[in-house]
Design a protein around this motif. Structure first.
Motif, PDB file in Angstrom:
ATOM      1  N   LEU A   1       5.645   5.542  -7.998  1.00 47.27           N
ATOM      2  CA  LEU A   1       4.424   4.855  -8.090  1.00 47.27           C
ATOM      3  C   LEU A   1       4.043   4.185  -6.631  1.00 47.27           C
ATOM      4  O   LEU A   1       2.758   4.187  -6.431  1.00 47.27           O
ATOM      5  N   LYS A   2       4.847   3.688  -6.014  1.00 43.05           N
ATOM      6  CA  LYS A   2       4.810   2.850  -4.772  1.00 43.05           C
ATOM      7  C   LYS A   2       4.242   4.085  -3.797  1.00 43.05           C
ATOM      8  O   LYS A   2       3.475   3.814  -3.013  1.00 43.05           O
ATOM      9  N   GLU A   3       4.845   5.101  -3.871  1.00 45.06           N
ATOM     10  CA  GLU A   3       4.467   6.349  -2.723  1.00 45.06           C
ATOM     11  C   GLU A   3       3.123   6.537  -3.187  1.00 45.06           C
ATOM     12  O   GLU A   3       2.410   6.860  -2.226  1.00 45.06           O
ATOM     13  N   MET A   4       2.777   6.823  -4.409  1.00 42.69           N
ATOM     14  CA  MET A   4       1.383   7.173  -4.697  1.00 42.69           C
ATOM     15  C   MET A   4       0.438   6.186  -4.166  1.00 42.69           C
ATOM     16  O   MET A   4      -0.796   6.569  -3.844  1.00 42.69           O
ATOM     17  N   GLU A   5       0.590   4.757  -4.437  1.00 39.90           N
ATOM     18  CA  GLU A   5      -0.189   3.836  -4.048  1.00 39.90           C
ATOM     19  C   GLU A   5      -0.312   3.962  -2.450  1.00 39.90           C
ATOM     20  O   GLU A   5      -1.332   3.436  -1.944  1.00 39.90           O
ATOM     21  N   GLN A   6       0.723   4.035  -1.582  1.00 37.21           N
ATOM     22  CA  GLN A   6       0.533   4.040  -0.210  1.00 37.21           C
ATOM     23  C   GLN A   6      -0.372   5.419   0.271  1.00 37.21           C
ATOM     24  O   GLN A   6      -0.854   5.301   1.063  1.00 37.21           O
ATOM     25  N   HIS A   7      -0.564   6.261  -0.668  1.00 35.39           N
ATOM     26  CA  HIS A   7      -1.426   7.176  -0.433  1.00 35.39           C
ATOM     27  C   HIS A   7      -2.988   7.204  -0.792  1.00 35.39           C
ATOM     28  O   HIS A   7      -3.880   7.847  -0.607  1.00 35.39           O
ATOM     29  N   SER A   8      -3.092   5.907  -1.450  1.00 35.19           N
ATOM     30  CA  SER A   8      -4.320   5.358  -1.826  1.00 35.19           C
ATOM     31  C   SER A   8      -4.694   4.065  -1.226  1.00 35.19           C
ATOM     32  O   SER A   8      -4.452   2.862  -1.696  1.00 35.19           O
ATOM     33  N   PRO A   9      -4.998   3.826  -0.088  1.00 34.89           N
ATOM     34  CA  PRO A   9      -5.490   2.678   0.525  1.00 34.89           C
ATOM     35  C   PRO A   9      -6.537   2.080  -0.229  1.00 34.89           C
ATOM     36  O   PRO A   9      -7.486   2.679  -0.737  1.00 34.89           O
ATOM     37  N   GLY A  10      -6.758   0.730  -0.355  1.00 33.96           N
ATOM     38  CA  GLY A  10      -7.239  -0.105  -1.031  1.00 33.96           C
ATOM     39  C   GLY A  10      -6.999  -0.271  -2.622  1.00 33.96           C
ATOM     40  O   GLY A  10      -7.575  -0.954  -3.251  1.00 33.96           O
ATOM     41  N   PHE A  11      -5.851   0.139  -2.927  1.00 35.41           N
ATOM     42  CA  PHE A  11      -5.283   0.091  -4.177  1.00 35.41           C
ATOM     43  C   PHE A  11      -4.240  -1.302  -4.315  1.00 35.41           C
ATOM     44  O   PHE A  11      -3.626  -1.255  -3.248  1.00 35.41           O
ATOM     45  N   SER A  12      -4.351  -1.801  -5.366  1.00 38.01           N
ATOM     46  CA  SER A  12      -3.448  -3.048  -5.335  1.00 38.01           C
ATOM     47  C   SER A  12      -2.642  -2.976  -6.735  1.00 38.01           C
ATOM     48  O   SER A  12      -3.121  -2.474  -7.655  1.00 38.01           O
ATOM     49  N   ALA A  13      -1.477  -3.427  -6.719  1.00 33.85           N
ATOM     50  CA  ALA A  13      -0.597  -3.308  -7.933  1.00 33.85           C
ATOM     51  C   ALA A  13      -1.368  -3.918  -9.137  1.00 33.85           C
ATOM     52  O   ALA A  13      -0.702  -3.765 -10.182  1.00 33.85           O
ATOM     53  N   SER A  14      -2.213  -4.900  -9.125  1.00 33.73           N
ATOM     54  CA  SER A  14      -2.611  -5.487 -10.233  1.00 33.73           C
ATOM     55  C   SER A  14      -3.844  -4.509 -10.850  1.00 33.73           C
ATOM     56  O   SER A  14      -4.140  -4.653 -11.721  1.00 33.73           O
ATOM     57  N   GLY A  15      -3.865  -3.324 -10.455  1.00 30.37           N
ATOM     58  CA  GLY A  15      -4.897  -2.272 -11.004  1.00 30.37           C
ATOM     59  C   GLY A  15      -6.119  -2.170 -10.501  1.00 30.37           C
ATOM     60  O   GLY A  15      -6.878  -1.677 -11.035  1.00 30.37           O
ATOM     61  N   VAL A  16      -6.432  -2.985  -9.518  1.00 33.43           N
ATOM     62  CA  VAL A  16      -7.660  -2.796  -9.038  1.00 33.43           C
ATOM     63  C   VAL A  16      -8.035  -1.895  -7.727  1.00 33.43           C
ATOM     64  O   VAL A  16      -7.039  -2.034  -6.685  1.00 33.43           O
ATOM     65  N   PHE A  17      -8.709  -1.076  -7.738  1.00 32.92           N
ATOM     66  CA  PHE A  17      -8.965  -0.059  -6.626  1.00 32.92           C
ATOM     67  C   PHE A  17     -10.398   0.124  -6.421  1.00 32.92           C
ATOM     68  O   PHE A  17     -10.971   0.750  -6.770  1.00 32.92           O
TER      69      PHE A  17
END
Length: 190
Positions: A59-75
């Protein structure tokens, strides 16, 4: 892996679907204790879901490929509450005696899934295929697809209108890729 092919809003959707899938069958904890370890002074409102290290890493890898995404669920404004929080809140509505049953877990996760997929449209025909393939990789990260994960994947297939033969082909390729990655890691760590 293929997340880069998705538009920003679908990246956010994929990450939340992956988070839901990863957590859907993990053990539940109250104040850090399992159901069997609960005592009369345990806070039943402090419900969490134990995270698997491999799935969390993915999941962290996926988030790294998605600038602007936060762990709180806001993108960038696409989601206001993460799938994890929604799943926990939904699970809290069930009696403690059945909260851990596969049926209850499927019902709760499916309910959250429907809210995530509500009003989602796929303009590009490759988007649903990329999403389901990535989700297969998330489900396979721990070595197998559980019955709860399988039911969610089938629900996603139906909602995204992915034909059975494509679903099966994508599953076969995800399993092959997962096996090759496992062999490669074993070779490297040997």
């Amino acid at each position: 892996m293929l997340i880069k092919m998705l538009p920003a809003d679908k990246k956010a959707l994929l990450i939340e679907l992956a988070r839901l899938l990863a957590l859907s069958d993990n053990p539940l904890l109250w104040d850090g204790k399992t159901k069997d370890e609960l005592r009369s002074d345990s806070d039943l409102n402090n419900l969490t879901i134990q995270k698997d290290a491999l799935e969390t890493e993915l999941l962290k890898e996926m988030e790294q490929h998605s600038p602007g995404f936060s762990a709180s669920g806001v993108f960038d404004g696409f989601f206001s509450i993460s799938a994890e929080k929604k799943l926990i809140e939904k699970l809290k509505t069930y009696p403690l005696s059945i909260i851990d049953t596969p049926e209850t877990r499927i019902q709760a996760a499916t309910s959250v899934l429907k809210t995530l997929l509500e009003h989602q449209t796929m303009e590009n025909i490759t988007t649903p295929k990329v999403i389901i393939f990535q989700l297969f990789l998330v489900a396979l990260r721990d070595g197998h697809i559980s019955s709860i994960e399988w039911m969610l994947l089938k629900e996603i297939q139906l909602t995204l209108k992915i034909p059975d033969f494509i679903f099966k082909d994508l599953l076969d390729h995800a399993e092959s890729l997962n096996n090759e990655i496992s062999k490669l890691l074993a070779l490297i760590l040997e």
